[in-house]
Design an enzyme around this catalytic site. Structure first.
Site, PDB file in Angstrom:
ATOM      1  N   GLY A  46       0.770  -1.245  -0.437  1.00  0.00           N
ATOM      2  CA  GLY A  46      -0.153  -0.040   0.373  1.00  0.00           C
ATOM      3  C   GLY A  46       0.982   1.758   0.267  1.00  0.00           C
ATOM      4  O   GLY A  46       1.818   1.523   0.794  1.00  0.00           O
ATOM      5  N   GLN A  51       3.290   9.774   0.725  1.00  0.00           N
ATOM      6  CA  GLN A  51       4.322   8.867   0.736  1.00  0.00           C
ATOM      7  C   GLN A  51       5.745   9.457  -0.851  1.00  0.00           C
ATOM      8  O   GLN A  51       6.199   9.015  -0.149  1.00  0.00           O
ATOM      9  CB  GLN A  51       4.586   7.798   0.751  1.00  0.00           C
ATOM     10  CG  GLN A  51       3.856   7.347   2.525  1.00  0.00           C
ATOM     11  CD  GLN A  51       3.131   6.108   2.384  1.00  0.00           C
ATOM     12  OE1 GLN A  51       2.541   5.153   2.191  1.00  0.00           O
ATOM     13  NE2 GLN A  51       4.679   5.459   3.131  1.00  0.00           N
ATOM     14  N   CYS A  94       5.749  -0.143   7.092  1.00  0.00           N
ATOM     15  CA  CYS A  94       5.585   1.233   6.195  1.00  0.00           C
ATOM     16  C   CYS A  94       7.319   1.734   5.403  1.00  0.00           C
ATOM     17  O   CYS A  94       7.972   1.820   6.012  1.00  0.00           O
ATOM     18  CB  CYS A  94       5.140   2.209   7.090  1.00  0.00           C
ATOM     19  SG  CYS A  94       4.812   3.591   6.268  1.00  0.00           S
ATOM     20  N   LEU A  95       6.405   2.054   4.430  1.00  0.00           N
ATOM     21  CA  LEU A  95       7.534   2.650   3.747  1.00  0.00           C
ATOM     22  C   LEU A  95       8.410   3.357   3.786  1.00  0.00           C
ATOM     23  O   LEU A  95       9.824   3.057   4.201  1.00  0.00           O
ATOM     24  CB  LEU A  95       7.073   2.218   1.613  1.00  0.00           C
ATOM     25  CG  LEU A  95       6.797   1.048   1.601  1.00  0.00           C
ATOM     26  CD1 LEU A  95       5.864   1.155  -0.323  1.00  0.00           C
ATOM     27  CD2 LEU A  95       7.609   0.084   1.520  1.00  0.00           C
ATOM     28  N   HIS A 136      -4.355   1.690   7.569  1.00  0.00           N
ATOM     29  CA  HIS A 136      -3.177   2.509   7.669  1.00  0.00           C
ATOM     30  C   HIS A 136      -3.161   3.313   6.811  1.00  0.00           C
ATOM     31  O   HIS A 136      -2.475   5.022   6.845  1.00  0.00           O
ATOM     32  CB  HIS A 136      -1.742   1.329   7.464  1.00  0.00           C
ATOM     33  CG  HIS A 136      -0.999   1.685   7.750  1.00  0.00           C
ATOM     34  ND1 HIS A 136      -0.114   0.749   8.129  1.00  0.00           N
ATOM     35  CD2 HIS A 136      -0.048   2.409   6.213  1.00  0.00           C
ATOM     36  CE1 HIS A 136       1.239   1.750   7.670  1.00  0.00           C
ATOM     37  NE2 HIS A 136       1.463   2.679   6.925  1.00  0.00           N
ATOM     38  N   GLU A 137      -3.291   3.033   5.014  1.00  0.00           N
ATOM     39  CA  GLU A 137      -3.253   4.215   4.254  1.00  0.00           C
ATOM     40  C   GLU A 137      -4.195   5.472   4.604  1.00  0.00           C
ATOM     41  O   GLU A 137      -3.470   6.597   4.172  1.00  0.00           O
ATOM     42  CB  GLU A 137      -3.162   3.803   2.639  1.00  0.00           C
ATOM     43  CG  GLU A 137      -2.788   2.307   2.417  1.00  0.00           C
ATOM     44  CD  GLU A 137      -0.815   2.743   2.367  1.00  0.00           C
ATOM     45  OE1 GLU A 137      -0.749   3.877   2.940  1.00  0.00           O
ATOM     46  OE2 GLU A 137       0.066   1.815   3.079  1.00  0.00           O
ATOM     47  N   HIS A 140      -1.833   7.283   6.664  1.00  0.00           N
ATOM     48  CA  HIS A 140      -1.483   9.017   6.033  1.00  0.00           C
ATOM     49  C   HIS A 140      -2.045   9.891   5.502  1.00  0.00           C
ATOM     50  O   HIS A 140      -1.289  11.036   5.858  1.00  0.00           O
ATOM     51  CB  HIS A 140      -0.933   8.112   4.977  1.00  0.00           C
ATOM     52  CG  HIS A 140       0.495   6.909   5.292  1.00  0.00           C
ATOM     53  ND1 HIS A 140       1.287   7.494   5.918  1.00  0.00           N
ATOM     54  CD2 HIS A 140       0.488   5.958   4.756  1.00  0.00           C
ATOM     55  CE1 HIS A 140       2.528   6.650   6.315  1.00  0.00           C
ATOM     56  NE2 HIS A 140       1.662   5.359   5.462  1.00  0.00           N
TER      57      HIS A 140
HETATM   58 ZN   LIG Z   1       2.598   3.521   5.873  1.00  0.00          ZN
END
Ligand SMILES: [Zn+2]
Length: 173
Positions: A46, A51, A94-95, A136-137, A140
Site C-alpha cells: 500500500g 509518501q 511502512c515504506l 493504515h493508508e 497517512h
Molecule cells: Zn505507511
C-alpha cells in the site's frame, strides 16, 4: 510511469493532512501509476500519495503475492464509513519507516467509500489484511503513522533512530 522517491521518517511532510482531489483526471491517474510503480519496486502492499511527496488524498493498494497477477486498487478521497466493533491485531510496517514492524490493533472490518480510477463513487467492504491496509493508508492522508498507536516510549525510540540515521546520511557518513 516512473518510480519516485519514498519520503521517510522524520520528514515533516508525513505529518501533513492531504487535500481532497477535486476531480479524477489524467494527472490523477498518472500519479496513481507512478505510485503503483514505486510501491511494486519497494516492494510494498500500500502507498499514499503523500509518501512520494504529493499531499493529495490518493491511495493505491495491491495485495497480490509475488508471481500472482497484479490486482491494483485505486482509492481517491477514501473515507471509512463503517467499522466493526471487533478488533484485530496485525504486525504492521511502512515504506516510510523501513525495517520497523510492530503490532497494531484496529477494527477487524471496515467499509470504505472512495472514487475509483475513473472517478466513479464506490464502496468496498474490507476484512483481513485489506482492512488493516486501508486504515493504515487513510491514516497517512491525515498525517497519522502506525507508530502513533504504540506506546510513547516505543514511538520516541523509533523516531530517534530514524532522526539519527538521517543526520548521518546528511553528514555523508
Ligand atoms: Zn505507511
Amino acid at each position: 510511469m516512473a518510480i519516485r522517491e519514498i519520503i521517510k521518517l522524520p520528514d515533516p511532510m508525513l505529518r501533513q493532512v492531504s487535500k481532497p482531489v477535486a476531480e479524477v483526471t489524467d494527472e490523477t491517474r498518472r500519479i496513481m501509476d507512478d505510485m503503483l510503480d514505486t510501491m511494486y519496486d519497494a516492494p510494498g502492499i500500500g502507498l499514499a500519495a503523500v509518501q512520494i511527496g504529493i499531499p493529495q488524498r490518493i491511495v493505491v493498494i495491491d495485495l497480490a503475492k509475488e508471481g500472482e497477477e497484479k490486482q491494483p486498487i485505486h482509492l481517491v478521497n477514501p473515507e471509512i464509513v463503517w467499522v466493526s466493533d471487533e478488533q484485530s491485531d496485525y504486525e504492521e510496517g511502512c515504506l516510510s519507516i523501513p525495517e520497523y514492524f510492530d503490532m497494531v490493533s484496529r477494527p477487524k472490518e471496515v467499509t470504505v467509500r472512495f472514487l475509483d480510477r475513473e472517478g466513479q463513487s464506490r464502496e468496498m467492504r474490507c476484512s483481513g489484511v485489506l482492512a488493516t491496509c486501508v486504515q493504515h493508508e487513510i491514516d497517512h492522508l491525515n498525517g497519522v503513522l502506525f507508530i502513533d498507536y504504540l506506546s510513547k516510549l516505543k514511538r520516541d525510540r523509533v523516531v530517534k533512530k530514524f532522526a539519527k540515521a538521517q543526520k548521518l546520511a546528511r553528514a555523508g557518513v
